[in-house]
Write an enzyme that holds these catalytic residues in place. Structure first.
Site, PDB file in Angstrom:
ATOM      1  N   CYS A  99       0.682  -1.446   0.321  1.00  0.00           N
ATOM      2  CA  CYS A  99      -0.462  -0.320   0.073  1.00  0.00           C
ATOM      3  C   CYS A  99       1.259   1.074   0.094  1.00  0.00           C
ATOM      4  O   CYS A  99       1.209   1.688   0.869  1.00  0.00           O
ATOM      5  CB  CYS A  99      -1.096  -0.099   1.156  1.00  0.00           C
ATOM      6  SG  CYS A  99      -1.729   1.428   1.628  1.00  0.00           S
ATOM      7  N   CYS A 125      -1.125   3.986  -6.722  1.00  0.00           N
ATOM      8  CA  CYS A 125      -1.869   3.164  -5.475  1.00  0.00           C
ATOM      9  C   CYS A 125      -1.703   1.644  -6.544  1.00  0.00           C
ATOM     10  O   CYS A 125      -2.026   1.086  -7.353  1.00  0.00           O
ATOM     11  CB  CYS A 125      -3.078   4.010  -5.551  1.00  0.00           C
ATOM     12  SG  CYS A 125      -4.615   2.654  -4.457  1.00  0.00           S
TER      13      CYS A 125
HETATM   14  N1  DGL Z   1      -4.221   0.410  -1.694  1.00  0.00           N
HETATM   15  C1  DGL Z   1      -3.488   2.215  -0.963  1.00  0.00           C
HETATM   16  C2  DGL Z   1      -2.130   2.800  -2.492  1.00  0.00           C
HETATM   17  O1  DGL Z   1      -1.634   2.241  -2.727  1.00  0.00           O
HETATM   18  C3  DGL Z   1      -5.118   2.881  -1.082  1.00  0.00           C
HETATM   19  C4  DGL Z   1      -5.071   3.329  -1.015  1.00  0.00           C
HETATM   20  C5  DGL Z   1      -6.415   3.819   0.082  1.00  0.00           C
HETATM   21  O2  DGL Z   1      -7.240   2.826   0.685  1.00  0.00           O
HETATM   22  O3  DGL Z   1      -6.776   5.051  -0.016  1.00  0.00           O
HETATM   23  O4  DGL Z   1      -1.947   3.594  -1.661  1.00  0.00           O
END
Ligand code: DGL
Length: 262
Positions: free
Chosen positions: A74, A184
């Site tokens: 993430c 993301c």
């Molecule tokens: N998968 C997360 C990232 O890479 C998502 C972020 C979120 O939950 O807003 O930033």
């Protein structure tokens, strides 16, 4: 630490499965466990202290499950919490950050776009990398507002989401980007739609493969790679197992999905 312990992976939700796929592909003999914190998604609009708190919670759960290494799949959690995690736990951490460097080095128009969450774009870690490349490149940062929410609902191919993307990408296209960095881990699931919207010459860059390679290098360096794994990959979510199951990029029956409160 035993080599046969699992690689622990966490994300704010289902998106980090795009990183899991690269890790599983590169290291098929490793046992992987994945935590989707969908009950708390999205992380991207939360204050940094809250992102740190949630990242600590996920790390603790993975350590309880015996993880020998933790992949923070993430960008938002990496850019806001990995320094804290590394100084708090005696286990290797691999993080993911928007791949500005390759995009900046390869760009011919010297104009690149970064699509990421507010939490990532406003972090000090991101600002440091972005500053390094902003002297020679125009970097257009856009917050992917609302995108993670749609993907978490299992709506990654909807026309509503396409419309949102058209609006978000418009300033980048007008500015003449030739690279779009996906900052993301949810966004690789938008690539088919992004390809319909972006001019054909715009290259889409994500960091999944780089994270998998780094995971391998670190495990190798610590002599923690296993050659003898019998377990199916295991996925745990505190949200909907059905939505998670549907997005995992692997054949049905080749992995297990469970609900878990954490
Ligand atoms: N998968 C997360 C990232 O890479 C998502 C972020 C979120 O939950 O807003 O930033």
């Amino acid at each position: 630490m035993s080599k046969d312990k699992p690689i622990g992976i966490f994300d704010s939700g289902v998106g980090g499965t795009s990183i899991w796929k690269e890790i599983h592909h590169l290291l098929p003999l490793e046992h992987t466990i994945y935590l989707a914190d969908s009950a708390n998604a999205p992380y991207g609009e939360k204050p940094p202290e809250e992102i740190v708190r949630l990242s600590v919670k996920n790390t603790r759960k993975l350590l309880e499950m015996g993880a020998k290494i933790i992949v923070v799949a993430c960008n938002t959690a990496t850019t806001n919490a990995i320094t804290h995690l590394r100084s708090s736990y005696n286990v290797p951490f691999i993080g993911i950050e928007p791949a500005i460097k390759p995009a900046a080095l390869q760009s011919e128009t010297k104009c690149i776009g970064i699509l990421a969450t507010k939490g990532t774009l406003s972090s000090a870690l991101f600002a440091r990398t972005s500053d390094l490349y902003s002297k020679d490149n125009k970097i257009i940062e856009v917050v992917g507002k609302g995108l993670v929410e749609e993907i978490e609902k299992g709506q990654k191919d909807s026309s509503f989401l396409k419309k949102m993307l058209e609006e978000l990408l418009d300033p980048m296209i007008k500015a003449g980007i030739d690279h779009l960095v996906l900052g993301c881990s949810h966004y690789p699931y938008l690539i088919p739609t992004l390809e319909k919207i972006l001019p054909a010459h715009v290259k889409i860059i994500d960091s999944g493969m780089a994270v998998a390679k780094q995971t391998k290098v670190v495990l190798q360096g610590l002599d923690l790679l296993t050659g003898n794994q019998q377990h199916l990959p295991e996925f745990f979510t505190n949200g909907s197992p059905e939505i998670l199951k549907n997005i995992i990029p692997a054949p049905a029956g080749s992995f297990k999905v469970n609900h878990l409160d954490f």
